[in-house]
Design a protein around this motif. Structure first.
Motif: not given
Length: 117
Positions: A44-72
């Motif tokens: 058996v001989a196989a020729q040609g063919g093509q694999a699919p191609k995908f473009d994947v975009d992922t979201g971003q998660v930003a992590i940080g700190t800020t100072e806040r005044a909290v009433k206790l």
């Protein structure tokens, strides 16, 4: 085997959730083509063919700190002077007061210790 199946199901559910929320965006940029397959006496001989191609975009998660005044809230604790039942509660019986020991009443208390005689 069950563990592998459970992990596979969790991965599929995670991908579906990521796509549904917009965190993961998958676009196909090239379609797939099946190869040409020929069978002969040599094999058996196989020729040609093509694999699919995908473009994947992922979201971003930003992590940080800020100072806040909290009433206790300020809390003040005072010892209870008298016990009062809660509104709508049945009154609790008062504990009996124990008579004071004889030494607290100022009377003579006999001692059995030989060093105090």
């Amino acid at each position: 085997m069950r563990g592998v199946l459970l992990i596979l199901i969790l991965v599929v559910v995670g991908v579906i959730a990521a796509v549904a929320t917009g965190f993961l965006d998958i676009n196909q940029t090239r379609s797939a083509e099946a190869p040409d397959i020929r069978a002969s006496r040599e094999g058996v001989a196989a020729q040609g063919g093509q694999a699919p191609k995908f473009d994947v975009d992922t979201g971003q998660v930003a992590i940080g700190t800020t100072e806040r005044a909290v009433k206790l809230p300020s809390i003040e604790v005072r010892p209870a002077e008298t016990r009062r039942p809660a509104p709508g509660a049945a009154p609790q019986p008062q504990p009996r007061q124990q008579p004071a020991p004889p030494s607290a009443q100022g009377g003579n208390v006999p001692t059995t210790d030989a060093t105090q005689q």
